[in-house]
Design a protein around this motif. Structure first.
Motif, PDB file in Angstrom:
ATOM      1  N   ASP A   1      32.307  73.225   7.766  1.00  0.00           N
ATOM      2  CA  ASP A   1      32.018  72.413   8.949  1.00  0.00           C
ATOM      3  C   ASP A   1      32.588  71.004   8.849  1.00  0.00           C
ATOM      4  O   ASP A   1      32.389  70.185   9.754  1.00  0.00           O
ATOM      5  CB  ASP A   1      30.511  72.357   9.223  1.00  0.00           C
ATOM      6  CG  ASP A   1      29.716  71.819   8.029  1.00  0.00           C
ATOM      7  OD1 ASP A   1      30.322  71.242   7.095  1.00  0.00           O
ATOM      8  OD2 ASP A   1      28.475  71.978   8.024  1.00  0.00           O
TER       9      ASP A   1
ATOM     10  N   ARG B   1      30.765  73.354  13.170  1.00  0.00           N
ATOM     11  CA  ARG B   1      31.118  71.942  13.264  1.00  0.00           C
ATOM     12  C   ARG B   1      30.145  71.151  14.144  1.00  0.00           C
ATOM     13  O   ARG B   1      29.968  69.940  13.962  1.00  0.00           O
ATOM     14  CB  ARG B   1      32.538  71.836  13.811  1.00  0.00           C
ATOM     15  CG  ARG B   1      33.083  70.422  13.971  1.00  0.00           C
ATOM     16  CD  ARG B   1      33.322  69.763  12.642  1.00  0.00           C
ATOM     17  NE  ARG B   1      34.057  68.510  12.790  1.00  0.00           N
ATOM     18  CZ  ARG B   1      34.132  67.574  11.841  1.00  0.00           C
ATOM     19  NH1 ARG B   1      33.521  67.751  10.690  1.00  0.00           N
ATOM     20  NH2 ARG B   1      34.827  66.469  12.047  1.00  0.00           N
TER      21      ARG B   1
ATOM     22  N   ARG C   1      31.804  68.483   6.883  1.00  0.00           N
ATOM     23  CA  ARG C   1      30.836  67.392   6.749  1.00  0.00           C
ATOM     24  C   ARG C   1      31.177  66.400   5.644  1.00  0.00           C
ATOM     25  O   ARG C   1      30.701  65.264   5.661  1.00  0.00           O
ATOM     26  CB  ARG C   1      29.430  67.939   6.541  1.00  0.00           C
ATOM     27  CG  ARG C   1      29.222  68.741   5.258  1.00  0.00           C
ATOM     28  CD  ARG C   1      27.815  69.343   5.250  1.00  0.00           C
ATOM     29  NE  ARG C   1      27.507  70.089   4.052  1.00  0.00           N
ATOM     30  CZ  ARG C   1      27.770  71.372   3.875  1.00  0.00           C
ATOM     31  NH1 ARG C   1      28.396  72.039   4.844  1.00  0.00           N
ATOM     32  NH2 ARG C   1      27.426  71.995   2.763  1.00  0.00           N
TER      33      ARG C   1
ATOM     34  N   THR D   1      33.892  63.963   3.910  1.00  0.00           N
ATOM     35  CA  THR D   1      35.107  63.278   4.359  1.00  0.00           C
ATOM     36  C   THR D   1      35.998  62.831   3.205  1.00  0.00           C
ATOM     37  O   THR D   1      37.025  62.194   3.438  1.00  0.00           O
ATOM     38  CB  THR D   1      34.732  62.063   5.215  1.00  0.00           C
ATOM     39  OG1 THR D   1      33.881  61.185   4.453  1.00  0.00           O
ATOM     40  CG2 THR D   1      33.988  62.506   6.477  1.00  0.00           C
TER      41      THR D   1
ATOM     42  N   LYS E   1      27.032  71.007  14.090  1.00  0.00           N
ATOM     43  CA  LYS E   1      25.959  70.396  13.303  1.00  0.00           C
ATOM     44  C   LYS E   1      26.368  69.029  12.773  1.00  0.00           C
ATOM     45  O   LYS E   1      25.520  68.172  12.499  1.00  0.00           O
ATOM     46  CB  LYS E   1      25.579  71.319  12.143  1.00  0.00           C
ATOM     47  CG  LYS E   1      24.308  70.914  11.425  1.00  0.00           C
ATOM     48  CD  LYS E   1      23.880  71.966  10.428  1.00  0.00           C
ATOM     49  CE  LYS E   1      22.575  71.579   9.740  1.00  0.00           C
ATOM     50  NZ  LYS E   1      22.138  72.609   8.756  1.00  0.00           N
ATOM     51  N   VAL E   2      27.673  68.795  12.635  1.00  0.00           N
ATOM     52  CA  VAL E   2      28.183  67.512  12.143  1.00  0.00           C
ATOM     53  C   VAL E   2      28.420  66.544  13.296  1.00  0.00           C
ATOM     54  O   VAL E   2      28.037  65.371  13.234  1.00  0.00           O
ATOM     55  CB  VAL E   2      29.488  67.718  11.349  1.00  0.00           C
ATOM     56  CG1 VAL E   2      30.063  66.391  10.877  1.00  0.00           C
ATOM     57  CG2 VAL E   2      29.244  68.649  10.169  1.00  0.00           C
ATOM     58  N   THR E   3      29.049  67.028  14.369  1.00  0.00           N
ATOM     59  CA  THR E   3      29.464  66.133  15.458  1.00  0.00           C
ATOM     60  C   THR E   3      28.477  66.059  16.613  1.00  0.00           C
ATOM     61  O   THR E   3      28.515  65.099  17.393  1.00  0.00           O
ATOM     62  CB  THR E   3      30.818  66.589  16.017  1.00  0.00           C
ATOM     63  OG1 THR E   3      30.660  67.872  16.651  1.00  0.00           O
ATOM     64  CG2 THR E   3      31.863  66.694  14.913  1.00  0.00           C
TER      65      THR E   3
ATOM     66  N   TYR F   1      34.259  71.489   3.260  1.00  0.00           N
ATOM     67  CA  TYR F   1      33.245  72.433   3.720  1.00  0.00           C
ATOM     68  C   TYR F   1      33.741  73.064   5.019  1.00  0.00           C
ATOM     69  O   TYR F   1      34.608  72.546   5.709  1.00  0.00           O
ATOM     70  CB  TYR F   1      31.868  71.795   3.926  1.00  0.00           C
ATOM     71  CG  TYR F   1      31.157  71.412   2.644  1.00  0.00           C
ATOM     72  CD1 TYR F   1      30.696  72.380   1.757  1.00  0.00           C
ATOM     73  CD2 TYR F   1      30.933  70.071   2.338  1.00  0.00           C
ATOM     74  CE1 TYR F   1      30.025  72.026   0.597  1.00  0.00           C
ATOM     75  CE2 TYR F   1      30.269  69.705   1.180  1.00  0.00           C
ATOM     76  CZ  TYR F   1      29.815  70.684   0.307  1.00  0.00           C
ATOM     77  OH  TYR F   1      29.172  70.327  -0.834  1.00  0.00           O
TER      78      TYR F   1
END
Length: 361
Positions: A144, A272, A146, A148, A274-276, A142
């Motif tokens: 971002d 990114r 998200r 793995t 929003k993920v980290t 994705y």
């Protein structure tokens, strides 16, 4: 999974090109974009004599390293063939009308040619469809990052993009005799959400872009590319500074940068962040591969660049003045001729593998 990391410095050139493709070679009609095209002035490129079609390349080792498959999902020809059938089968979706392929066509660089695609339930996505080329070599998925794992990305897209409940769809797939037989052969049991995901991921690890004209040039076929492409590659690794984030053989990696595209928007995409939840990642998006990039216009996560030339110009200019923009993005001072040469090099990274529509049971 292979861990792809290159020195994180330099310019991210995420480019695009509308090219003419002979659709007679596709086994399925391409989608018709459901949104109006972006109106832009056509760029004027320096004159270049039309290059002759390069000769067919002899068999050779791949420029890419061998694909690494997870220990719990080893690849077999039978599993890959099963995954390819599932990839084009609309019965996997919630409505029974949208396949994974609905957003990923090979002749469009494994994207869909739209600015933003629609989900099976009709909702419009807010980011451009990422390419599936060389997706098995990535370490984050994705825009971002998200997801793995590739299997995790497949499961998430199955649920969100084609609006399916895997627990309900798996019995429907198992009820198809042709599928039931294949799942028994490949997995030793019936179709389940887990085995469907594994088959799809095994297939996606084969959607690779390799053996491009540039690869053949590097193997000694000096006539495979134009002089402009050769000059463009010199710029790519030199003055333009692209290579640090788009290093061969992948010409991209799974790292994230803010390149200024969200600057000035009413509701900027956090990317990114929003993920980290790390402010340093606000507005940052994944660096994609540039292999076969010429096939998959429009470009960037927001599809704001409709052509290769305009995307290169944006990146080479240093981008918009976002306060979170990477310090590596600077004005490279490229001339019109150099912009054109970079485009010629990127077009030379387009592979020409064939793809046939599978028959589904």
């Amino acid at each position: 999974m292979i861990d792809i990391r290159y020195p994180i410095a330099g310019l991210i050139v995420v480019t695009s090109l509308w090219i003419v493709y002979d659709r007679r070679n596709e086994s399925v009609e391409p989608p018709v974009p459901d949104q109006p095209p972006i109106a832009v002035a056509e760029p004027v490129a320096p004159t270049e004599a039309a290059a002759p079609e390069p000769p067919a390349a002899p068999a050779r080792p791949s420029a890419l390293p061998p694909m690494v498959h997870p220990d719990d999902n080893p690849a077999t020809p039978e599993k890959i063939a099963l995954g390819k059938q599932l990839f084009v089968d609309p019965r996997l979706s919630g409505s029974g009308t949208m396949a994974c392929q609905g957003c990923h066509y090979r002749h469009l660089g494994w994207t869909d040619g739209r600015r933003f695609s629609r989900k099976d339930n009709g909702d419009l996505n807010t980011r451009h469809t990422p390419s599936l080329y060389n997706t098995g070599y990535q370490t984050a998925w994705y825009w971002d990052g998200r997801a793995t794992s590739l299997e995790g990305q497949v499961l998430a897209a199955w649920k969100a993009q084609i609006n399916a409940d895997p627990e309900q769809v798996a019995p429907l797939i198992q009820a198809v005799p042709g599928y039931a037989e294949q799942f028994e052969t490949v997995f030793g049991g019936p179709a389940t959400p887990e085995t469907i995901v594994k088959a799809l991921a095994a297939y996606l690890r084969t959607t690779n872009s390799d053996d491009s004209p540039w690869d053949r040039y590097e193997m000694g076929q000096t006539g495979a590319v134009t002089p402009d492409a050769v000059a463009g590659q010199a710029l790519f690794v030199g003055k333009a500074g692209c290579v640090a984030c788009h290093a061969p053989p992948y010409y991209g990696n799974s790292t994230f940068y803010n390149i200024g595209l969200e600057h000035g928007k009413d509701t900027p995409d956090p990317g990114r962040f929003k993920v980290t939840e790390d402010e340093a990642d606000r507005g940052a998006f994944k660096t994609p591969s540039l292999r076969s990039v010429a096939l998959s216009a429009p470009y960037f996560h927001d599809a704001s660049a409709p052509t290769l030339e305009l995307a290169i110009r944006y990146m080479a200019s240093g981008g918009n003045p976002d306060p979170n923009k990477s310090e590596l993005l600077v004005d490279r001072g490229l001339t019109d001729a150099e912009i054109f040469q970079l485009g010629a090099f990127l077009r030379a990274l387009t592979s020409r593998e064939t793809w046939d529509m599978p028959e589904i049971p």
